[in-house]
Structure formats: C-alpha cells, structure tokens
Design a protein around this motif. Sequence first.
Motif, PDB file in Angstrom:
ATOM      1  N   PRO A  82       5.863  -6.569 -12.734  1.00 30.33           N
ATOM      2  CA  PRO A  82       4.699  -6.831 -12.293  1.00 30.33           C
ATOM      3  C   PRO A  82       4.361  -7.414 -10.972  1.00 30.33           C
ATOM      4  O   PRO A  82       5.186  -8.286 -10.455  1.00 30.33           O
ATOM      5  CB  PRO A  82       3.747  -7.603 -13.461  1.00 30.33           C
ATOM      6  N   THR A  83       3.641  -6.722 -10.139  1.00 28.07           N
ATOM      7  CA  THR A  83       3.155  -7.147  -8.983  1.00 28.07           C
ATOM      8  C   THR A  83       2.560  -8.539  -9.068  1.00 28.07           C
ATOM      9  O   THR A  83       1.676  -8.665  -9.971  1.00 28.07           O
ATOM     10  CB  THR A  83       2.431  -6.260  -8.107  1.00 28.07           C
ATOM     11  N   SER A  84       3.045  -9.957  -8.421  1.00 29.35           N
ATOM     12  CA  SER A  84       2.228 -10.826  -8.581  1.00 29.35           C
ATOM     13  C   SER A  84       0.888 -11.080  -8.226  1.00 29.35           C
ATOM     14  O   SER A  84       0.657 -10.202  -7.509  1.00 29.35           O
ATOM     15  CB  SER A  84       3.265 -12.087  -7.755  1.00 29.35           C
ATOM     16  N   ASP A  85       0.257 -12.120  -8.798  1.00 31.91           N
ATOM     17  CA  ASP A  85      -1.096 -12.253  -8.504  1.00 31.91           C
ATOM     18  C   ASP A  85      -1.311 -12.416  -6.885  1.00 31.91           C
ATOM     19  O   ASP A  85      -2.215 -11.808  -6.428  1.00 31.91           O
ATOM     20  CB  ASP A  85      -1.921 -13.340  -9.091  1.00 31.91           C
ATOM     21  N   TYR A 141      13.828  -2.187  -8.667  1.00 27.70           N
ATOM     22  CA  TYR A 141      14.718  -2.858  -7.714  1.00 27.70           C
ATOM     23  C   TYR A 141      16.073  -1.648  -7.420  1.00 27.70           C
ATOM     24  O   TYR A 141      16.480  -1.846  -6.346  1.00 27.70           O
ATOM     25  CB  TYR A 141      14.721  -4.141  -7.597  1.00 27.70           C
ATOM     26  N   ASP A 142      16.548  -1.634  -8.697  1.00 22.21           N
ATOM     27  CA  ASP A 142      17.831  -0.841  -8.639  1.00 22.21           C
ATOM     28  C   ASP A 142      17.805   0.617  -8.518  1.00 22.21           C
ATOM     29  O   ASP A 142      18.713   1.480  -8.265  1.00 22.21           O
ATOM     30  CB  ASP A 142      18.190  -0.854 -10.053  1.00 22.21           C
ATOM     31  N   ILE A 182       1.176   2.810  -0.216  1.00 24.47           N
ATOM     32  CA  ILE A 182       1.745   1.238  -0.167  1.00 24.47           C
ATOM     33  C   ILE A 182       2.944   1.471  -1.044  1.00 24.47           C
ATOM     34  O   ILE A 182       3.101   1.710  -2.349  1.00 24.47           O
ATOM     35  CB  ILE A 182       0.551   0.515  -0.950  1.00 24.47           C
ATOM     36  N   ILE A 183       4.172   1.070  -0.400  1.00 31.06           N
ATOM     37  CA  ILE A 183       5.377   0.816  -1.164  1.00 31.06           C
ATOM     38  C   ILE A 183       5.956  -0.362  -1.379  1.00 31.06           C
ATOM     39  O   ILE A 183       5.715  -1.245  -0.299  1.00 31.06           O
ATOM     40  CB  ILE A 183       6.416   1.690  -0.498  1.00 31.06           C
ATOM     41  N   GLU A 184       6.259  -0.867  -2.472  1.00 29.08           N
ATOM     42  CA  GLU A 184       6.544  -2.120  -2.697  1.00 29.08           C
ATOM     43  C   GLU A 184       8.066  -2.174  -3.085  1.00 29.08           C
ATOM     44  O   GLU A 184       8.550  -1.534  -4.144  1.00 29.08           O
ATOM     45  CB  GLU A 184       5.704  -2.974  -3.790  1.00 29.08           C
ATOM     46  N   ARG A 185       8.862  -2.973  -2.654  1.00 26.21           N
ATOM     47  CA  ARG A 185      10.460  -3.154  -2.887  1.00 26.21           C
ATOM     48  C   ARG A 185      10.695  -4.618  -2.768  1.00 26.21           C
ATOM     49  O   ARG A 185       9.805  -5.446  -1.917  1.00 26.21           O
ATOM     50  CB  ARG A 185      11.192  -2.169  -2.039  1.00 26.21           C
ATOM     51  N   ALA A 186      11.963  -4.759  -2.981  1.00 24.91           N
ATOM     52  CA  ALA A 186      12.590  -6.196  -2.528  1.00 24.91           C
ATOM     53  C   ALA A 186      12.725  -6.412  -1.075  1.00 24.91           C
ATOM     54  O   ALA A 186      13.000  -5.343  -0.479  1.00 24.91           O
ATOM     55  CB  ALA A 186      13.947  -6.366  -3.353  1.00 24.91           C
ATOM     56  N   GLN A 187      12.487  -7.735  -0.506  1.00 25.65           N
ATOM     57  CA  GLN A 187      12.788  -7.652   0.946  1.00 25.65           C
ATOM     58  C   GLN A 187      13.940  -7.488   1.336  1.00 25.65           C
ATOM     59  O   GLN A 187      13.992  -6.992   2.561  1.00 25.65           O
ATOM     60  CB  GLN A 187      12.283  -9.263   1.099  1.00 25.65           C
ATOM     61  N   ALA A 227       9.875  11.898   4.938  1.00 22.88           N
ATOM     62  CA  ALA A 227       8.633  12.475   4.128  1.00 22.88           C
ATOM     63  C   ALA A 227       7.414  13.021   5.122  1.00 22.88           C
ATOM     64  O   ALA A 227       6.275  13.084   4.453  1.00 22.88           O
ATOM     65  CB  ALA A 227       8.224  11.371   3.104  1.00 22.88           C
ATOM     66  N   GLY A 228       7.541  12.674   6.212  1.00 21.54           N
ATOM     67  CA  GLY A 228       6.491  13.000   7.281  1.00 21.54           C
ATOM     68  C   GLY A 228       5.469  12.019   7.400  1.00 21.54           C
ATOM     69  O   GLY A 228       4.156  12.082   7.560  1.00 21.54           O
ATOM     70  N   LEU A 229       5.984  10.596   7.084  1.00 18.28           N
ATOM     71  CA  LEU A 229       4.977   9.566   6.978  1.00 18.28           C
ATOM     72  C   LEU A 229       5.383   8.507   8.163  1.00 18.28           C
ATOM     73  O   LEU A 229       6.630   8.495   8.718  1.00 18.28           O
ATOM     74  CB  LEU A 229       5.224   8.750   5.537  1.00 18.28           C
ATOM     75  N   GLU A 230       4.351   7.736   8.566  1.00 18.81           N
ATOM     76  CA  GLU A 230       4.644   6.834   9.605  1.00 18.81           C
ATOM     77  C   GLU A 230       4.079   5.401   9.272  1.00 18.81           C
ATOM     78  O   GLU A 230       3.137   5.185   8.454  1.00 18.81           O
ATOM     79  CB  GLU A 230       4.141   7.220  11.052  1.00 18.81           C
ATOM     80  N   LEU A 231       4.954   4.528   9.475  1.00 19.72           N
ATOM     81  CA  LEU A 231       4.669   3.139   9.102  1.00 19.72           C
ATOM     82  C   LEU A 231       3.473   2.397  10.071  1.00 19.72           C
ATOM     83  O   LEU A 231       3.291   2.481  11.119  1.00 19.72           O
ATOM     84  CB  LEU A 231       5.880   2.140   9.470  1.00 19.72           C
ATOM     85  N   ILE A 232       2.361   1.746   9.252  1.00 22.25           N
ATOM     86  CA  ILE A 232       1.554   1.092   9.880  1.00 22.25           C
ATOM     87  C   ILE A 232       1.471  -0.198   9.711  1.00 22.25           C
ATOM     88  O   ILE A 232       0.574  -0.894  10.590  1.00 22.25           O
ATOM     89  CB  ILE A 232       0.142   2.055   9.420  1.00 22.25           C
ATOM     90  N   ARG A 233       1.884  -0.547   8.470  1.00 27.51           N
ATOM     91  CA  ARG A 233       1.996  -2.257   8.496  1.00 27.51           C
ATOM     92  C   ARG A 233       3.032  -2.407   7.685  1.00 27.51           C
ATOM     93  O   ARG A 233       3.404  -1.711   6.704  1.00 27.51           O
ATOM     94  CB  ARG A 233       0.540  -2.596   7.871  1.00 27.51           C
ATOM     95  N   GLU A 234       3.584  -3.720   7.802  1.00 26.71           N
ATOM     96  CA  GLU A 234       4.671  -4.197   6.840  1.00 26.71           C
ATOM     97  C   GLU A 234       4.507  -5.587   6.733  1.00 26.71           C
ATOM     98  O   GLU A 234       4.180  -6.509   7.733  1.00 26.71           O
ATOM     99  CB  GLU A 234       6.042  -4.100   7.343  1.00 26.71           C
ATOM    100  N   LYS A 235       4.626  -6.254   5.516  1.00 24.41           N
ATOM    101  CA  LYS A 235       4.310  -7.396   5.236  1.00 24.41           C
ATOM    102  C   LYS A 235       5.107  -8.196   4.046  1.00 24.41           C
ATOM    103  O   LYS A 235       5.524  -7.420   2.967  1.00 24.41           O
ATOM    104  CB  LYS A 235       2.946  -7.724   4.863  1.00 24.41           C
ATOM    105  N   ALA A 236       5.734  -9.114   4.288  1.00 23.82           N
ATOM    106  CA  ALA A 236       6.701 -10.026   3.378  1.00 23.82           C
ATOM    107  C   ALA A 236       5.848 -10.907   2.519  1.00 23.82           C
ATOM    108  O   ALA A 236       5.080 -11.636   3.062  1.00 23.82           O
ATOM    109  CB  ALA A 236       7.787 -10.316   3.876  1.00 23.82           C
ATOM    110  N   TYR A 237       6.096 -10.914   1.286  1.00 27.49           N
ATOM    111  CA  TYR A 237       5.727 -12.135   0.387  1.00 27.49           C
ATOM    112  C   TYR A 237       6.704 -12.555  -0.235  1.00 27.49           C
ATOM    113  O   TYR A 237       7.208 -12.287  -1.355  1.00 27.49           O
ATOM    114  CB  TYR A 237       4.656 -11.607  -0.581  1.00 27.49           C
ATOM    115  N   GLY A 238       7.595 -13.671   0.129  1.00 31.10           N
ATOM    116  CA  GLY A 238       8.857 -14.158  -0.283  1.00 31.10           C
ATOM    117  C   GLY A 238       9.810 -13.096  -0.490  1.00 31.10           C
ATOM    118  O   GLY A 238      10.211 -12.549   0.463  1.00 31.10           O
TER     119      GLY A 238
END
Length: 200
Positions: A23-26, A124-125, A149-154, A164-175
């Motif tokens: 689960p994505t943390s609060d 994650y695997d 929005i893609i969520e993975r381990a840092q 996939a014909g996509l471009e990055l517009i933002r990246e942010k890490a939380y722990g």
Amino acid sequence: MTRIIAGTARGARLVVPRAGTRPTSDRVRESLFGALESADAIVGARVLDLYAGSGALGLETLSRGATSADLVEHGREAASVVRRNAATVAKAGAPSARVHQSTVRSFLLRASGPYDLVFSDPPYDLDDEAMTADLVTLAPLLAPDALVIIERAQRSTPPDLAAAGLELIREKAYGDTALWWAEPTPATESSQPEAESQSR
C-alpha cells in the motif's frame, strides 16, 4: 486499515490485503493528491489504477471528483478486498469503480480507454522488461494530455518512458518510495500547412 483522505467519501475506511501488496503510505498519498489537485488533474478524469492493491489510489480520485475508475488487480484475495473497498466508497456517495481481477497486460490488451490519469504501482519485484512492456501496451489508451504516475522503490531502475512514447515531467522521492510523473510525448508537427499552400 487506511482511509480516504478527502472528498465525498472522506474518512471512509479501506481494508488492506493481508499479503502480496504494498500500500502507498498516507504521507505519499497526501502529497501526491495535493499535487494532482493543484494540477487540476482529478475532477472529471477517467482513471486507471494498475496493480491496485487495496484500490486506495483509484478510489481516492472518485471521492475527489473523477468521473470513472478502472481498478486492476490480479490477486484473488486483493481483488476481493478492492471490491469491498469500492462498495464502501460508493456507499459514501462517490461513483462506483469498475474492479477487474486480471493481469495488467491482459486488461490493457482488451481495454478501450482513453484514460486521463493512470496510476501504476507494480510490485517491487516486477522486472524492468515487464514494466516497460506494460507501459508500451498502455500508451495507445492514453488521452493526449494524460498523466501517468509510476511508483517504485527509490533503488529501482527508472522506468523506460521513451519506449512507450512518454516523457518525464516530475520525479519525487519519499524515503524508499519514488514517484515518476509522465505524459505522452507531443506528436510531431505535421506538414499540413505546406500541403494546404500547395493545393491553392
């Protein structure tokens, strides 16, 4: 146990599968949805939540004004939990979610779209090749101004968005958690003006 943060179903309690999901943390959800609301990306959106887990991300969008949400979860127990959570949120007054017990690839191959907002929160695997294949299969289902929005381990390899014909517009890490925001790469300008001038 987690809760819907805001909107029509604010405070609705969601069950989390006992195992097999992450689960994505609060903290991450609060930051993510604050940013999505600032970008006016939720109200009226057609939403797709891949590897839905408890369904918290897709259900949060319905509570906040999304028009529809498809929640895709392969695990039998987890899909059952998503259905229960979707019923809870609908009972609180939000639109009903469509829950699909399916692999992500199988769902994407038969889906029609278009989607305005997509969450992809794979285990994650999941290997990089499978992650890229999912994004490539997703691409034709995206609206021109969609957000993914893609969520993975840092520590994970960043997703291969270009494939996939996509471009990055933002990246942010939380722990240990990282979020990548992407959008479809704008189509190359056509030569229509030139063609029009030749036809005159």
